[in-house]
Design a protein around this motif. Structure first.
Motif, mmCIF file in Angstrom:
data_model
loop_
_atom_site.group_PDB
_atom_site.id
_atom_site.type_symbol
_atom_site.label_atom_id
_atom_site.label_comp_id
_atom_site.label_asym_id
_atom_site.label_seq_id
_atom_site.Cartn_x
_atom_site.Cartn_y
_atom_site.Cartn_z
ATOM 1 N N CYS A 175 0.855 -1.185 0.000
ATOM 2 C CA CYS A 175 0.000 0.000 0.000
ATOM 3 C C CYS A 175 0.898 1.243 0.000
ATOM 4 N N ASN A 176 0.511 2.242 -0.766
ATOM 5 C CA ASN A 176 1.313 3.460 -0.870
ATOM 6 C C ASN A 176 1.335 4.261 0.420
ATOM 7 N N PHE A 177 0.419 3.974 1.326
ATOM 8 C CA PHE A 177 0.292 4.786 2.540
ATOM 9 C C PHE A 177 0.757 4.034 3.787
ATOM 10 N N CYS A 178 0.198 2.853 4.041
ATOM 11 C CA CYS A 178 0.552 2.122 5.266
ATOM 12 C C CYS A 178 1.672 1.120 5.050
ATOM 13 N N ARG A 205 -9.268 -0.779 -3.547
ATOM 14 C CA ARG A 205 -10.336 -0.500 -2.581
ATOM 15 C C ARG A 205 -9.756 -0.183 -1.201
ATOM 16 N N HIS A 206 -8.691 -0.888 -0.823
ATOM 17 C CA HIS A 206 -8.054 -0.607 0.471
ATOM 18 C C HIS A 206 -7.518 0.818 0.516
ATOM 19 N N GLN A 207 -6.831 1.260 -0.558
ATOM 20 C CA GLN A 207 -6.216 2.592 -0.557
ATOM 21 C C GLN A 207 -7.264 3.704 -0.611
ATOM 22 N N LYS A 208 -8.414 3.434 -1.208
ATOM 23 C CA LYS A 208 -9.441 4.474 -1.326
ATOM 24 C C LYS A 208 -10.379 4.537 -0.125
ATOM 25 N N GLU A 209 -10.651 3.386 0.500
ATOM 26 C CA GLU A 209 -11.709 3.353 1.508
ATOM 27 C C GLU A 209 -11.275 2.869 2.880
ATOM 28 N N GLU A 210 -10.300 1.960 2.951
ATOM 29 C CA GLU A 210 -10.045 1.278 4.213
ATOM 30 C C GLU A 210 -8.772 1.711 4.922
ATOM 31 N N CYS A 211 -7.759 2.127 4.194
ATOM 32 C CA CYS A 211 -6.464 2.419 4.804
ATOM 33 C C CYS A 211 -6.575 3.608 5.764
ATOM 34 N N GLN A 212 -6.079 3.433 6.962
ATOM 35 C CA GLN A 212 -6.133 4.494 7.971
ATOM 36 C C GLN A 212 -5.066 5.565 7.740
ATOM 37 N N ASP A 213 -4.098 5.279 6.865
ATOM 38 C CA ASP A 213 -3.039 6.251 6.576
ATOM 39 C C ASP A 213 -3.225 6.951 5.232
ATOM 40 N N ARG A 214 -4.324 6.685 4.544
ATOM 41 C CA ARG A 214 -4.541 7.313 3.238
ATOM 42 C C ARG A 214 -4.711 8.824 3.389
ATOM 43 N N VAL A 215 -4.272 9.564 2.377
ATOM 44 C CA VAL A 215 -4.328 11.024 2.415
ATOM 45 C C VAL A 215 -5.760 11.480 2.192
ATOM 46 N N THR A 216 -6.227 12.332 3.042
ATOM 47 C CA THR A 216 -7.583 12.856 2.935
ATOM 48 C C THR A 216 -7.570 14.359 3.192
ATOM 49 N N VAL A 217 -8.695 15.006 2.945
ATOM 50 C CA VAL A 217 -8.804 16.455 3.126
ATOM 51 C C VAL A 217 -9.897 16.756 4.140
ATOM 52 N N CYS A 218 -9.835 17.933 4.646
ATOM 53 C CA CYS A 218 -10.816 18.372 5.635
ATOM 54 C C CYS A 218 -12.171 18.605 4.968
ATOM 55 N N LYS A 219 -13.252 18.337 5.688
ATOM 56 C CA LYS A 219 -14.586 18.552 5.129
ATOM 57 C C LYS A 219 -14.895 20.036 4.942
ATOM 58 N N TYR A 220 -14.065 20.908 5.537
ATOM 59 C CA TYR A 220 -14.243 22.348 5.356
ATOM 60 C C TYR A 220 -13.366 22.889 4.230
#
Length: 382
Positions: A159-162, A173-188
């Motif tokens: 995995c590119n993150f974990c 699917r793991h990298q988009k939905e399940e990985c706890q270390d995947r890069v995400t953005v704030c909802k604001y």
């Protein structure tokens, strides 16, 4: 004495007679037992020899079965690592990420390298060949290897993150939905928050984010910038809808065919047969990298096209036109509207860039035997 001599004469050829490895070892052990002492059985001596050789290094001259057994015991390697070397692409030496093609001799190529080889051959005016065996390759000669594609999808990948390993079939699917270390953005983000970080820190950040507490005046500047980018996208689509309301609209499927210039160093260009739209005769031309001398040496590739009016007209003809992908192509083209006023003296437009997303999409077009697109022409009436 004569009896002993006869026994000696018989014993010598038996000890030196050629036989299989196991038989030779038994006979040699028995002979060693006779020399050491008549009371030692041959089976015990053979077991002793095996125990002495257990700690030795693999003998390169040993029979195949023995060498394989010793190597497996000494340096065992994972099955996945051996499969990586077998199933990798012969061009980039990496595991294919999508389709896998093979030449007539079975050498594997990933989809990206296969298309790149065909595009390079088109630019060089050569026949594309397999980099391993030099046999001819083309879309008709090569086929996909579904067995290799399925085997690659089951191999573990990081995995590119974990950095944990998962089968490729579930990695996306793991990298988009399940990985706890995947890069995400704030909802604001919609109100200007620039934060990006791992998913497991998202809840803590959103609880401490300062953007929800900003005043209306502070948020207005951020929203204005977002509205400007959104307005540009809306202008394109509203312009297309306005053109569809015109009285005279024409469209046709065009097929670009490859040709070569008559120069000392020939250059590749594309041209369509003559076609009729809005009761006028037209021709489309296209060139690679704006007629660069050696486009095959460049990693970045672009296509530009020119619309030419072949008919004679009595008055100026004002038109808007755009090119889109054909009905059977998968190339990604962004719609761009171009405008030009045609006359008998100015019957050729300037070369305009074909709005392809990137060089990969350009290679798809160059690798094809012909380029099939759809042309729309809108006549503007005064």
């Amino acid at each position: 004495m004569s009896t002993l001599e006869e026994r000696g004469e018989v014993g010598v050829p038996v000890a030196t007679a050629p036989s299989s490895s196991s038989a030779g070892l038994g006979v040699g052990a028995a002979g060693a037992g006779l020399e050491a002492g008549p009371g030692m059985p041959g089976g015990q001596e053979e077991a002793g020899i095996r125990r002495e050789g257990a700690g030795q290094e693999p003998d390169p001259d040993a029979p195949p079965k023995k060498r394989v057994r010793l190597l497996q015991e000494g340096e065992a390697c994972k099955l996945e690592e051996r499969l990586y070397a077998v199933l990798c692409c012969t061009v980039c030496l990496d595991l294919p990420k999508a389709s896998v093609y093979q030449c007539t001799n079975g050498h594997l190529m990933c989809a990206g390298c296969f298309i790149h080889l065909l595009a390079d051959a088109r630019l060089k005016e050569e026949q594309a060949t397999c980099p391993n065996c030099r046999c001819e390759i083309s879309k008709s000669l090569c086929c996909r290897n579904l067995a290799v594609e399925k085997a690659v999808s089951e191999l573990p990948f990081e995995c590119n993150f974990c950095l944990k390993q998962f089968p490729r079939s579930v990695l996306e699917r793991h990298q988009k939905e399940e990985c706890q270390d995947r890069v995400t953005v704030c909802k604001y983000k919609r109100i200007g928050c620039p934060w990006k970080g791992p998913f497991h820190e998202l809840t803590v950040h959103e609880a401490e984010c300062c953007h929800p507490t900003k005043t209306g005046n502070e948020l207005m500047g951020i929203l204005d910038e977002m509205d400007q980018s959104h307005r540009k996208e809306m202008q394109l689509y509203s312009g297309i809808f306005s053109l569809l309301c015109f009285e005279k609209i024409g469209f046709t499927e065009v097929q670009f065919r490859p040709y070569r210039t008559d120069d000392f160093i020939t250059r590749l260009y594309y041209e369509t047969p003559r076609f009729t739209v809005l009761n006028q005769t037209w021709v489309l031309k296209a060139r690679v990298n704006d007629s660069e001398r050696n486009p095959n040496l460049s990693c970045k590739r672009t296509l530009s096209f020119q619309l030419i009016l072949k008919s004679k007209i009595n008055s100026a003809l004002e038109c808007s036109y755009l090119l889109l992908k054909g009905p059977y192509d998968d190339v990604k083209i962004k719609p761009v509207i171009y405008h030009y006023v045609f006359s008998n003296d100015a019957n050729e437009t300037d070369y305009m860039p074909l709005p392809i997303i990137d060089s990969i999409e350009c290679n798809k077009l160059l690798a094809a035997k012909n380029i099939n697109l759809r042309l729309f022409i809108f006549q503007i009436q005064k």
